[in-house]
Each structure stands twice: as C-alpha cells, then as structure tokens.
Design a protein around this motif. Structure first.
Motif, short mmCIF file in Angstrom:
data_model
loop_
_atom_site.label_atom_id
_atom_site.label_comp_id
_atom_site.label_asym_id
_atom_site.label_seq_id
_atom_site.Cartn_x
_atom_site.Cartn_y
_atom_site.Cartn_z
N TYR A 33 12.27 21.64 84.32
CA TYR A 33 12.75 21.71 82.94
C TYR A 33 13.18 20.32 82.47
CZ TYR A 33 13.63 26.35 84.93
OH TYR A 33 13.50 27.54 85.59
N TYR A 35 15.86 18.84 79.54
CA TYR A 35 16.90 19.13 78.56
C TYR A 35 17.32 17.83 77.88
CZ TYR A 35 17.65 23.76 80.60
OH TYR A 35 17.50 25.06 81.04
N LEU A 45 16.90 22.80 75.47
CA LEU A 45 15.66 22.79 76.24
C LEU A 45 14.52 22.19 75.44
CD1 LEU A 45 14.31 23.73 78.90
CD2 LEU A 45 13.81 25.89 77.72
N GLN A 50 6.65 26.55 84.67
CA GLN A 50 6.90 27.51 85.76
C GLN A 50 5.98 27.27 86.94
OE1 GLN A 50 9.61 29.23 85.28
NE2 GLN A 50 9.34 30.92 83.84
N GLY A 97 11.88 32.70 87.98
CA GLY A 97 11.90 34.15 87.85
C GLY A 97 13.04 34.87 88.51
N ASN A 99 16.35 33.81 88.27
CA ASN A 99 17.62 33.43 87.66
C ASN A 99 18.56 32.75 88.65
OD1 ASN A 99 16.76 36.12 86.02
ND2 ASN A 99 17.71 34.60 84.71
N TYR B 33 22.39 36.69 83.12
CA TYR B 33 23.11 35.91 84.11
C TYR B 33 23.96 34.86 83.41
CZ TYR B 33 20.06 38.09 87.51
OH TYR B 33 19.40 39.00 88.28
N SER B 95 21.42 33.08 80.84
CA SER B 95 19.96 33.23 80.89
C SER B 95 19.62 34.71 80.97
CB SER B 95 19.35 32.48 82.07
OG SER B 95 19.65 33.12 83.29
N GLU B 96 18.45 35.04 80.40
CA GLU B 96 17.95 36.40 80.45
C GLU B 96 17.31 36.64 81.80
OE1 GLU B 96 15.16 36.24 77.24
OE2 GLU B 96 16.53 37.27 75.89
N THR B 97 17.24 37.90 82.21
CA THR B 97 16.63 38.20 83.49
C THR B 97 15.16 37.82 83.48
OG1 THR B 97 16.27 39.93 85.13
CG2 THR B 97 16.06 40.58 82.83
N GLY B 98 14.69 37.28 84.58
CA GLY B 98 13.29 36.90 84.73
C GLY B 98 12.96 35.53 84.19
N TYR B 99 13.87 34.95 83.45
CA TYR B 99 13.63 33.62 82.89
C TYR B 99 14.75 32.70 83.35
CZ TYR B 99 10.43 36.04 79.79
OH TYR B 99 9.41 36.81 79.29
N ASN B 100 14.39 31.53 83.74
CA ASN B 100 15.42 30.59 84.16
C ASN B 100 15.85 29.66 83.05
OD1 ASN B 100 14.66 31.75 86.65
ND2 ASN B 100 15.53 30.00 87.69
N LYS B 101 15.39 29.91 81.84
CA LYS B 101 15.82 29.06 80.74
C LYS B 101 17.30 29.31 80.48
CE LYS B 101 12.84 30.70 77.85
NZ LYS B 101 12.22 30.93 76.54
#
Lengths: 113, 114
Positions: A33, A35, A45, A50, A97, A99, B33, B95-101
């Motif tokens: 990533y 930032y 971001l 990915q 994926g 978290n 999260y 962050s939302e589940t499934g995404y690491n943003k």
C-alpha cells in the motif's frame, strides 16, 4: 531483519518533474500500500496492490502511478499532474484478505521546491 | 460510509499521569476491524492492537489498555502512568472484513513532559 525499506528519506523535486519513491519489503507479503500523510490529517490511501501485476486506485490516486512487477517492490511515481505533492509518504505491506496488521516503512518526505 | 474520528488533536500530560485517547468510528458493516498505531518522531507507524467487531473484551497490555464499546462505536486507548517515551502521534483505524485497506482518523499528538 524483516521489514519495509523506503528510500530516499527526504526528496526534493522541482515543479513539473516526475519523481519515483522506492518501497521494498522482505516480509513475503502479497499486499502492499501507499499512503499520504499531511499535517494534522490521517493517512489517506493512494494505491494498493493485493498481488503481483495487479493494483487498484485508492482514495486519492490522481497524479500518482504505481507498478508491481515484483512481490518485494511497489514503487510510487508522483507525476507533474499532482497539484500539491509536498507530503509525507508511507508504504506498507500485509497479508491480504485477513485484516491482519499492516507493517509500515519509515516514510519519504517529499518537498516541491 | 466509513469514518474514524479522533476529536483530540493534541494532549499534553506530565509523566505518570494516566491519559485516554478517544476514537469514534462509523461503519455500516457488521464485521469490521479496529486498529491503533503509534507514530514516533522517526515516522514509521508501529502496530499496537487489532480488534474485530465480535470481540468486545477489553484488553490490557502492560501500561496500555483498550476499551471497545459497540454501543457507542468507540475504541478508546488508555496509557497508565505515562512516560516520556510515549510521546508520539497515535492513530485509530478501521477496515472492513476481507479488505486490508485502512481508514485512519486524523491522529492525536500526545506530549508527555517530565
């Protein structure tokens, strides 16, 4: 030691020039990533990837470009189209994926002169 | 839309005082999260804690503790007996589940004076 290396630490650019910030990781992470941090603001971001050869725009991608040709490397180019490029740039990586936490480099401070 | 608010821009305390950093978040997801990161003067962000939305247990790690309350959408961070080395900018993130943003708050600058 495993980690993320950003270079250079300080970078000066003349208006109208493109400049590339380096980010290398040896954590074997698939996700990386970029930032941007401005004074008094949180991190925003720019781009993320990915997996190798794939990347997506983040919230403020205009004026930036990236490539992901190798798993370990995710360079960011700040183009002349970025109207206000002076900022602190942070690169991060993580396992995608799940978290899990992201690991950050020490940042590059870019100043336009 | 997701959002993280850290209303305290700067906090100044004297060593050994306890200090709480506030974090309020907004999300429509039921699974998400929350994170806290520390940014010392050197610049890199240091991971402190991750909490998922189904785990509301408070956590203590040494002088650090976290209070997660879904009812008020808050994830506050307390440093007990603060030390000069705690001086840094602290970020809360979501962050939302499934995404690491990560969606970051604006950060709270903590200054601990001897």
């Amino acid at each position: 030691d495993g980690g993320i290396t950003q270079s250079p630490k300080y970078l000066f650019r003349k208006e109208g020039q493109n400049v590339t910030l380096s980010c290398e990781q040896n954590l074997n992470h698939d996700a990386m990533y970029w930032y941007r941090q401005d004074p008094g603001q949180g991190l925003r971001l720019i781009y993320y990837s990915q997996i190798v050869n794939d990347f997506q725009k983040g919230d403020i991608a205009e004026g930036y470009s990236v490539s992901r040709e190798k798993k370990e490397s995710f360079p960011l180019t700040v183009t002349s189209a970025q109207k206000n490029p002076t900022a602190f740039y942070l690169c991060a990586s993580s396992i995608p994926g799940l978290n899990t936490e992201a690991f950050f480099g020490q940042g590059t401070r870019l100043t336009v002169v | 839309a997701q959002k993280v608010t850290q209303a305290q821009t700067e906090i100044s305390v004297v060593e050994k005082e306890d200090v709480t950093l506030d974090c309020v978040y907004e999300t429509r997801d039921t699974t998400y999260y929350l994170f806290w990161y520390k940014q010392p003067p050197s610049g890199e962000l240091v991971f402190l804690i991750r909490r998922n939305s189904f785990d509301e247990q408070n956590e203590i790690s040494g002088r650090y503790s976290w209070n997660f309350q879904k009812s008020t959408s808050s994830f506050n961070f307390t440093i007990t007996a603060s030390q000069v080395v705690d001086s840094a900018v602290y970020f809360c993130a979501l962050s939302e589940t499934g995404y690491n943003k990560l969606i970051f708050g604006a950060g709270t600058r903590l200054a601990v004076h001897p």
